[in-house]
Design an enzyme around this catalytic site. Structure first.
Site, PDB file in Angstrom:
ATOM      1  N   ARG A 236      -4.074  -4.650  -3.248  1.00  0.00           N
ATOM      2  CA  ARG A 236      -2.970  -3.700  -3.900  1.00  0.00           C
ATOM      3  C   ARG A 236      -3.689  -2.856  -4.950  1.00  0.00           C
ATOM      4  O   ARG A 236      -4.592  -2.967  -5.557  1.00  0.00           O
ATOM      5  CB  ARG A 236      -2.036  -4.603  -4.751  1.00  0.00           C
ATOM      6  N   GLU A 265       2.023   3.447  -5.235  1.00  0.00           N
ATOM      7  CA  GLU A 265       2.590   3.721  -3.521  1.00  0.00           C
ATOM      8  C   GLU A 265       4.095   4.098  -3.370  1.00  0.00           C
ATOM      9  O   GLU A 265       5.006   3.248  -4.164  1.00  0.00           O
ATOM     10  CB  GLU A 265       2.435   2.426  -2.973  1.00  0.00           C
ATOM     11  N   HIS A 283      -1.223   2.027   4.181  1.00  0.00           N
ATOM     12  CA  HIS A 283      -1.032   0.454   3.760  1.00  0.00           C
ATOM     13  C   HIS A 283      -0.826  -0.024   5.244  1.00  0.00           C
ATOM     14  O   HIS A 283       0.390  -0.403   5.560  1.00  0.00           O
ATOM     15  CB  HIS A 283       0.110   0.411   3.152  1.00  0.00           C
TER      16      HIS A 283
END
Ligand code: NAP
Length: 317
Positions: A236, A265, A283
């Site tokens: 993350r 993000e 991602h």
């Protein structure tokens, strides 16, 4: 009939398991706002979510009939787990089935950054390749290098197995070290985070994002690393202080980074986009056909179990 709401379309496999229920949701190629999720899931017993949906206490409290939030991801940092627990709402995730896919991608980033694959591809496309040269796109080899894995869980272990096949030495840091026999079987050694940072030639992050791990790689910790070190993050974004990472990459404080995830993000700062020594992915850690289908089946099974009054197979709370 109990109702189910999905915030974004997921593969059919899992949805087919929910045929006995009234299923509605967002079929557009855009993310829903918090207001739209609350409105859409009104009167629903189950909510199927993506990691980009912020399911905070306001959402949970606004849905009094909710029995389960089924996240289409293994990470669940997008959900207010404490509020769900207090209100007796089950939360489920999709562990295991995306482990190999994510480990493959993390290793892909190790290779792409060290061997400068993306830079080389750009160079060829720009018609700049005019013959073999001794120093053209050289980078570090992997054999005998130290790979530091922070978070040797499912994905971390799968990365370790791949790294051993490339002749790397693997050290790791978890809060709880594994048993010596487990370490021996995998060929890994436990270390404090600080010692691991000092010796790592490659560092790969695989811890969940929690209050404890947020910015675990900050200025102080990045400054402990070797200048030749390469940082890989497929976990993350907020595990790293991205602002300092950019500075460290720009100033040559570390050599390169391979990132699949970002602090804010999907926002990615122009400074990061402008750096030559980073490989940036959108991602896609779990983005294999097989993993995404298996994740969908897990979501379907988790929702069906809760609605049938059973224990879901993949419980967060
Ligand atoms: P996992 O099996 O639960 O492994 C997590 C590991 O982190 C455990 O070994 C745990 O060991 C360690 N850990 C947790 N907190 C820690 C801390 N404060 N300090 C040091 N170690 C800590 O999880 P996983 O399935 O491997 O997934 C890991 C993460 O990858 C997920 O949470 C998700 O955010 C991310 N992910 C990203 C993608 C992608 O698309 N890029 C795909 C899948 C997963 P201890 O409890 O002993 O500390």
């Amino acid at each position: 009939m109990e109702k189910i709401f999905f915030t974004f379309k997921i593969p059919d496999e899992g949805m087919l398991l929910l045929k006995g229920y009234e299923v509605t949701g967002n079929t557009q190629d855009r993310f829903l706002s918090k207001k739209e999720i609350i409105e859409g899931a009104k009167n629903c017993s189950a909510l199927i979510t993506l990691l980009s949906d912020k399911i905070d206490s306001e959402v949970i409290v606004s849905l009094p009939r909710l029995k389960v939030i089924a996240n289409y991801a293994v990470g669940f940092n997008n959900i207010d787990i404490e509020t769900a627990r207090q209100r007796g709402v089950r939360v489920t995730n999709t562990p295991g089935v995306l482990t190999d896919a994510t480990a493959d991608l993390a290793f892909g980033l190790i290779l792409a950054t060290s061997r400068r694959i993306v830079e080389s591809d750009r160079f060829v496309r720009e018609h700049r390749f005019n013959g073999w040269k001794p120093d053209l796109f050289t980078g570090p080899s992997l054999a005998d290098k130290n790979l530091g894995i922070v978070g040797l869980g499912r994905i971390g272990k799968a990365v370790a197995i791949r790294a051993k096949a490339f002749g790397m030495k693997v050290v790791y840091h978890n809060r709880k070290p594994m048993l010596p026999e487990e370490e021996e079987a995998l060929g890994v050694r436990h270390m404090s985070l600080e010692d691991l940072l000092r010796i790592s030639d490659f560092l790969s992050l695989h811890v969940p994002l929690t209050a404890e791990t947020r910015h675990m790689l900050n200025e102080k910790r990045i400054s402990m690393m070797k200048r030749e070190a390469i940082i890989i993050n497929t976990a993350r974004g907020a595990l790293i202080d991205e602002e300092y990472l950019i500075k460290a990459l720009r100033d040559g404080r570390i050599a390169a980074a391979g990132l699949d995830v970002y602090e804010e993000e999907p926002f990615i700062s122009q400074e990061l986009l402008d750096l030559p020594n980073v490989v940036l992915l959108p991602h896609v850690g779990s983005a294999t056909h097989e993993a995404r289908r298996a994740m969908s089946i897990m979501v379907g099974r988790n929702v069906a179990a809760v609605l049938e009054g059973k224990e879901p197979p993949n419980v967060v709370v």
